[in-house]
Structures are given as C-alpha cells and as structure tokens.
Scaffold this active site. Structure first.
Site, PDB file in Angstrom:
ATOM      1  CG  ASN A 130      -0.223   0.072   2.521  1.00  0.00           C
ATOM      2  OD1 ASN A 130       1.012   0.028   2.572  1.00  0.00           O
ATOM      3  ND2 ASN A 130      -0.963   0.186   3.605  1.00  0.00           N
ATOM      4  CG  ASP A 131       3.658   4.199  -1.921  1.00  0.00           C
ATOM      5  OD1 ASP A 131       4.667   3.608  -2.346  1.00  0.00           O
ATOM      6  OD2 ASP A 131       3.532   5.437  -1.969  1.00  0.00           O
TER       7      ASP A 131
ATOM      8  CG  HIS B  56      16.580  29.886   4.358  1.00  0.00           C
ATOM      9  ND1 HIS B  56      17.400  30.118   3.258  1.00  0.00           N
ATOM     10  CD2 HIS B  56      15.527  30.729   4.222  1.00  0.00           C
ATOM     11  CE1 HIS B  56      16.861  31.053   2.508  1.00  0.00           C
ATOM     12  NE2 HIS B  56      15.733  31.440   3.065  1.00  0.00           N
TER      13      HIS B  56
ATOM     14  CG  ASP C 102      19.624  37.667   0.704  1.00  0.00           C
ATOM     15  OD1 ASP C 102      20.068  37.636   1.868  1.00  0.00           O
ATOM     16  OD2 ASP C 102      19.288  36.641   0.086  1.00  0.00           O
TER      17      ASP C 102
ATOM     18  CE  LYS D 173      16.796  37.230  -2.107  1.00  0.00           C
ATOM     19  NZ  LYS D 173      17.203  35.817  -1.900  1.00  0.00           N
TER      20      LYS D 173
ATOM     21  NE  ARG E 168      13.361  34.089  -2.778  1.00  0.00           N
ATOM     22  CZ  ARG E 168      14.104  33.423  -3.646  1.00  0.00           C
ATOM     23  NH1 ARG E 168      13.534  32.878  -4.720  1.00  0.00           N
ATOM     24  NH2 ARG E 168      15.408  33.294  -3.457  1.00  0.00           N
TER      25      ARG E 168
ATOM     26  CG  ASP F 114      22.812  32.317  -1.271  1.00  0.00           C
ATOM     27  OD1 ASP F 114      22.379  32.583  -0.129  1.00  0.00           O
ATOM     28  OD2 ASP F 114      22.120  32.388  -2.301  1.00  0.00           O
TER      29      ASP F 114
END
Length: 314
Positions: A37-38, A130, A169, A192, A194, A218
C-alpha cells in the site's frame, strides 16, 4: 559513558559512512521496506537500549520520503529504549518555510520541527539553517554548525588581494561579513526582492565591487535564480571575476550548468551536506567535505563536551 549507535537513512549514506570513518564508529544497518500500500517500514538493525543514538538524514529530495523515513527511525529508536536520540540533519529543506508572508499559508519549518520532536528527537545537530528564527522552531536543544571555516580554508589558496565577498541579499549579510573577516577582505551585499520561488529582482549592490574579484557567498543554491540576477548587477558594476560559494549545493533544474557555463564564473564551491544529483557534475565545481566537522560535533555531544567552539564565527 553510554555506548554510541549511529544509523543513516537513505538520503545520503555516503556522508554517513564518511562521518563514521572520522568518528571511529560503526555505521549500524537500517532496513527500509515498502508495503504493497506504499507505506514505509523502518527497522534499526542494531541494539539501541540505553544507547546514545545518532540518526543521520539530510532532508533532501524526495523531501517528503526522507522526512517520513526519519520520523520512523526516531519512533523505532524510542521504541527500542534509546537513552537519547539526536537527529543529525546537515540540510533542513523546510527551513525556507520560515515565515507567514502571505495569507493562509503554513509555516512548514516550525511544523516539521514539531513533528520531529513528537516522533522522538531529543536533540538536533544541523548545518547552516536558512534563517536565524528556524533555530527557535525546535523545542529541544539545537546545535547549528556552519561551513565558513571550510570554505575560507579553500579560498585562502587564491590571491585575495583584489577580492570582495558579496552576499546576494541583506538577510545573508551577517555570515557574509563573518566570512569576509576570515579572509581579510571587504564585504558587499545585494538589495533583493523575491516575488516567487524563481522570480527575484536585485535592484542595487551595496558596496564597492568595480574591478574586483567577487566571491559570492550564499547558504544554498537551488535553481540559482538569485545568483543569475546578482551576476547581471555585478557585470553592470564591472566586476572582474566571480567565484561562488555555498553550503548546500542542491542545483535543481540544471542550475549547476547555468551557473558554471557563465564565462566570468571561475569556480563554484559547495559542501557535501547534500548528495549531488545524478549528472550534476561540472569542471568548475569543487565539493568540500564537512564530515570531519560533523563527526567532531557528534563526538562532543556524546562525551558531554562543549560544541560552541565549532559554530563560532572565528
């Protein structure tokens, strides 16, 4: 001192093997199978009872698959009476989902952090998240390492007399400044904005880049849209040459070729926090290993020693 047990998911077994070689520890086997069933089933195939368990799994594509593997590994370690379970997560993909910048969207970075703790994580060892707020998403201790020393050691082999470090940035300006101090060069940054994942505008470069050899720093490179835009602005300011450095080289959608084929790009440097996808090779690419750094952090965590010296800027 409790015995140590180190396991790896399927995301980056090569890095896990290298970490264990540096650590002088055995990488214990993990059985991962898929039912009809994955659904996934995970079995840790070594004793965990009252052990200090470390699970190595960067969250890389396929992201959801590797996350579920990690959840199941955590649950298995908890069920096997591990004394403490530390997630060694060199790359945390959901860290980019770190704020509510539009109506009715989820903050995935916080949600996945909650789920990791709910699954059984007692501690997290990460690299170059991040943004600073992601560290606070976790309700357990987090040791966040960076690769600035490894990157700086590489670039010290070049003539830096005319170099300047450029952050794409202002949000990345602090690590870029720390990196520039390590190299003894000036720093500059892009302004910058986005609009979408692959729609970025850089309106200005703050700092002196005219006639200079540029080192762009970066945290990660995915599609490379920001860097392509940044290089256009640098060329308008008559930058002489460009080298690119990052911690996480994801290089999605042929980004490595698009960046490396730029005539003024002399080198692209990343670390092995994530595996290079098949076919992601380029003569300008250099990959540095962070296995010694991660192994030393694991050793210190296991021995109850300070880890802070490994993530200070200098």
């Amino acid at each position: 001192m409790r015995d140590i047990a180190v396991f790896s998911g399927s995301a980056h077994p090569e890095l896990a093997t290298e970490i264990c070689a540096q650590l002088g520890a055995t990488l214990s086997p993990v059985r991962i199978q898929r039912f009809a069933n994955d659904c996934l089933e995970v079995q840790l195939q070594a004793n965990c009872r009252e052990h200090d368990v470390f699970l190595i799994q960067p969250i890389v594509p396929p992201v959801q698959e590797h996350l579920v593997e990690l959840f199941l590994m955590l649950d298995a370690a908890r069920g096997a009476s591990a004394a403490r379970t530390t997630v060694v997560m060199p790359h945390y993909a959901y860290a980019r989902s770190d704020k509510k910048d539009a109506p009715r969207i989820s903050i995935g970075g916080r949600l996945m952090a909650d789920l990791l703790v709910a699954a059984g994580a007692n501690r997290v060892l990460a690299m170059t998240l991040h943004s600073p707020q992601v560290h606070g998403f976790f309700s357990v201790p987090v040791d966040q390492l960076h690769a600035l020393r490894e990157l700086a050691s590489h670039f010290r082999g070049h003539d830096l007399s005319n170099s300047v470090v450029v952050s794409p940035d202002l949000g990345n300006a602090k690590p870029a400044s720390a990196f520039a101090r390590m190299l003894g060069v000036p720093v500059a940054a892009g302004a910058k904005q986005r609009f979408a994942d692959d729609n970025v505008t850089i309106t200005a470069i703050i700092g002196d880049v005219e006639g200079r050899d540029i080192i762009v720093l970066d945290d990660e490179i995915a599609k490379g849209s920001t860097l392509i835009e940044l290089m256009e602005r640098l060329r308008e300011r008559d930058a002489r040459s460009i080298r690119i450095a990052c911690t996480h080289g994801l290089f999605a959608d042929d980004a490595l070729s698009r960046l490396g084929d730029q005539p003024d790009v002399e080198e692209i440097v990343c670390t092995n926090t994530v595996p290079l996808a098949d076919g992601n090779q380029h003569p300008k690419l250099t990959v540095l290993s962070v296995a010694p750094l991660l192994a030393e952090a694991i050793r210190r965590i296991h021995n109850g020693e300070s880890v802070s010296a490994l993530f200070h800027d200098t």
